[in-house]
Design a protein around this motif. Structure first.
Motif, mmCIF file in Angstrom:
data_model
loop_
_atom_site.group_PDB
_atom_site.id
_atom_site.type_symbol
_atom_site.label_atom_id
_atom_site.label_comp_id
_atom_site.label_asym_id
_atom_site.label_seq_id
_atom_site.Cartn_x
_atom_site.Cartn_y
_atom_site.Cartn_z
ATOM 1 N N TYR A 1 0.799 -1.116 -0.050
ATOM 2 C CA TYR A 1 -0.109 -0.069 0.024
ATOM 3 C C TYR A 1 0.989 1.412 0.020
ATOM 4 O O TYR A 1 0.478 2.582 0.189
ATOM 5 C CB TYR A 1 -1.012 -0.023 1.284
ATOM 6 N N SER A 2 2.208 1.076 -0.072
ATOM 7 C CA SER A 2 3.096 2.162 -0.179
ATOM 8 C C SER A 2 3.088 2.595 -1.614
ATOM 9 O O SER A 2 3.294 1.903 -2.547
ATOM 10 C CB SER A 2 4.419 1.823 0.419
ATOM 11 N N GLN A 3 3.344 3.817 -1.828
ATOM 12 C CA GLN A 3 3.657 4.440 -3.172
ATOM 13 C C GLN A 3 5.172 4.251 -3.431
ATOM 14 O O GLN A 3 5.914 4.739 -2.569
ATOM 15 C CB GLN A 3 3.383 6.052 -3.063
ATOM 16 N N GLU A 4 5.387 3.731 -4.368
ATOM 17 C CA GLU A 4 6.746 3.502 -4.953
ATOM 18 C C GLU A 4 7.441 4.668 -5.730
ATOM 19 O O GLU A 4 6.895 5.492 -6.517
ATOM 20 C CB GLU A 4 6.736 2.312 -5.892
ATOM 21 N N ILE A 5 8.696 5.248 -5.136
ATOM 22 C CA ILE A 5 9.335 6.396 -5.703
ATOM 23 C C ILE A 5 10.705 5.762 -6.340
ATOM 24 O O ILE A 5 11.601 5.037 -5.675
ATOM 25 C CB ILE A 5 9.712 7.202 -4.364
ATOM 26 N N THR A 6 10.787 6.216 -7.664
ATOM 27 C CA THR A 6 11.731 5.696 -8.409
ATOM 28 C C THR A 6 12.652 6.929 -8.900
ATOM 29 O O THR A 6 13.493 6.685 -9.759
ATOM 30 C CB THR A 6 11.514 4.724 -9.295
ATOM 31 N N SER A 7 12.305 8.054 -8.507
ATOM 32 C CA SER A 7 13.002 9.295 -9.085
ATOM 33 C C SER A 7 13.043 10.529 -7.954
ATOM 34 O O SER A 7 12.156 10.378 -7.121
ATOM 35 C CB SER A 7 12.418 9.770 -10.330
ATOM 36 N N THR A 8 14.003 11.058 -8.103
ATOM 37 C CA THR A 8 14.007 12.347 -7.060
ATOM 38 C C THR A 8 13.175 13.388 -7.469
ATOM 39 O O THR A 8 12.804 14.453 -6.676
ATOM 40 C CB THR A 8 15.539 13.256 -7.318
ATOM 41 N N GLU A 9 12.286 13.332 -8.572
ATOM 42 C CA GLU A 9 11.414 14.267 -9.052
ATOM 43 C C GLU A 9 9.985 13.843 -8.772
ATOM 44 O O GLU A 9 9.106 14.705 -8.746
ATOM 45 C CB GLU A 9 11.599 14.294 -10.670
ATOM 46 N N GLU A 10 10.042 12.569 -8.176
ATOM 47 C CA GLU A 10 8.382 12.209 -7.844
ATOM 48 C C GLU A 10 8.055 12.718 -6.807
ATOM 49 O O GLU A 10 8.686 13.083 -5.653
ATOM 50 C CB GLU A 10 8.459 10.551 -7.819
ATOM 51 N N GLU A 11 6.840 12.989 -6.550
ATOM 52 C CA GLU A 11 6.098 13.658 -5.043
ATOM 53 C C GLU A 11 5.247 12.622 -4.511
ATOM 54 O O GLU A 11 4.326 11.829 -5.195
ATOM 55 C CB GLU A 11 5.660 14.996 -5.521
ATOM 56 N N PRO A 12 4.991 12.822 -3.295
ATOM 57 C CA PRO A 12 4.084 11.890 -2.649
ATOM 58 C C PRO A 12 2.532 12.312 -3.168
ATOM 59 O O PRO A 12 2.050 13.755 -3.558
ATOM 60 C CB PRO A 12 4.190 12.347 -1.276
ATOM 61 N N GLU A 13 1.657 11.602 -3.374
ATOM 62 C CA GLU A 13 0.382 11.711 -3.964
ATOM 63 C C GLU A 13 -0.574 12.669 -3.053
ATOM 64 O O GLU A 13 -1.404 13.273 -3.531
ATOM 65 C CB GLU A 13 -0.424 10.482 -4.200
ATOM 66 N N ARG A 14 -0.097 12.456 -1.696
ATOM 67 C CA ARG A 14 -0.979 13.335 -0.799
ATOM 68 C C ARG A 14 -0.086 13.553 0.583
ATOM 69 O O ARG A 14 0.898 12.563 0.828
ATOM 70 C CB ARG A 14 -2.329 12.585 -0.539
ATOM 71 N N GLU A 15 -0.398 14.207 1.513
ATOM 72 C CA GLU A 15 0.145 14.368 2.675
ATOM 73 C C GLU A 15 0.239 13.291 3.483
ATOM 74 O O GLU A 15 -1.051 12.768 3.581
ATOM 75 C CB GLU A 15 -0.302 15.717 3.404
ATOM 76 N N GLY A 16 1.182 12.888 4.285
ATOM 77 C CA GLY A 16 0.984 11.615 4.944
ATOM 78 C C GLY A 16 1.134 10.310 4.427
ATOM 79 O O GLY A 16 0.956 9.423 4.824
ATOM 80 N N ARG A 17 1.311 10.185 3.162
ATOM 81 C CA ARG A 17 1.327 8.994 2.162
ATOM 82 C C ARG A 17 2.531 8.210 2.580
ATOM 83 O O ARG A 17 3.758 8.679 2.737
ATOM 84 C CB ARG A 17 1.637 9.479 0.851
ATOM 85 N N SER A 18 2.376 6.878 2.600
ATOM 86 C CA SER A 18 3.445 6.030 2.936
ATOM 87 C C SER A 18 4.191 5.695 1.540
ATOM 88 O O SER A 18 3.719 5.502 0.622
ATOM 89 C CB SER A 18 2.971 4.643 3.465
#
Length: 293
Positions: free
Chosen positions: A186-203
């Protein structure tokens, strides 16, 4: 003596409030923001009309007093664009920071928050993820000015580790195994320094080396291991030691830290911000094979 039609504010004779009242509230708010009128997002229509009318009149007169609104923010209303002209204390259009004369803060204010944060990270500005827009504008303007003047390097000041560490062997992607935790799914996968969380508090979850380093350094963190858990020449339990240094932790290099991180096939699970929008220092290291992290 009567004012111009539709204007009931004696000190704004050259501004038509009738025309302003014909505008939609969102149009008035947009212009108010461009004029950097404080509290515009909470104003009702009549308040917006008065504030925008006053701002237009000040622009027309060229008599904006020091300390009023944070600046014109609109090059189309700038009187001349030459430094030293106009009233005392007036900077070049769009820049209200005297020590950044060659940097346009108007241009920066026209950028989105995530664009400003991205540039702040590239300049290794600590705490960028927790800054509001105006703070980001000031810090990025300062960084640009330092870069233009050749004065100082933030990445060197922050620890001399200026080179981008890259994504790592798995391209930043999450590592899965037979014992991967359910929360990882259920965590958002981050694969780049340019990606941002989908919402505040997102895992969030990543194995991207530079993402992890930037996240840590923005919070004053350094790579560390727990003293007494080492295995011969190998590091023991990995941690990040934040500003209040823990006596049980020993600082190590990012090279050592990431070598162990990759050898153990760890995932970095973390938050950028808490649900209340404040910066978060939450993280945990997870091994999909359930080895000691």
């Amino acid at each position: 003596m009567s004012d111009k039609p539709g204007n009931q504010t004696p000190n704004t004779p050259d501004v038509s409030e009738t025309k302003l009242r014909s505008m939609k509230v969102d149009e008035l708010r947009k212009e108010a923001r461009e004029e950097h009128i404080a509290g515009a997002s909470d104003m009702h229509k009549e308040d917006l009309v008065k504030a925008v009318a006053k701002a237009r009149q000040e622009d027309h007169d060229g008599g904006r007093k020091e300390g009023s609104r944070s600046g014109s923010g609109n090059s189309g209303r700038a009187s001349s664009g030459k430094s030293g002209s106009g009233k005392e204390g007036r900077d070049e259009p769009g820049n209200q920071t005297p020590n950044t004369p060659d940097v346009s803060e108007t241009e920066l204010r026209g950028m989105k928050v995530d664009e400003l944060r991205r540039e702040a990270r590239e300049d290794h500005i600590p705490g960028a993820s927790g800054m509001r827009k105006e703070e980001l504008v000031k810090e990025v303007a300062k960084a640009r000015q330092e870069g233009a003047g050749g004065g100082g390097n933030r990445s060197e000041d922050a620890g001399g580790d200026a080179e981008d560490l890259g994504a790592g062997p798995d391209g930043g992607k999450i590592r899965y195994g037979d014992d991967s935790s359910k929360s990882l799914k259920y965590s958002q996968e981050i694969t780049s320094t340019e990606e941002e969380p989908e919402r505040e508090g997102r895992s969030l979850a990543t194995t991207h080396h530079e993402v992890i380093r930037q996240w840590a350094e923005e919070r004053g963190g350094v790579p560390a291991t727990v003293e007494g858990t080492e295995h011969g020449d190998h590091l023991g339990v990995l941690r990040i030691d934040f500003q209040d240094r823990d006596a049980n932790l020993r600082e190590v290099s990012w090279e050592e830290w990431f070598k162990t991180f990759d050898d153990r096939r760890l995932n970095f699970v973390y938050q950028e911000e808490r649900t209340d929008g404040n910066q978060s220092t939450f993280f945990r290291l997870e091994n999909p094979d359930r080895e000691d992290a």
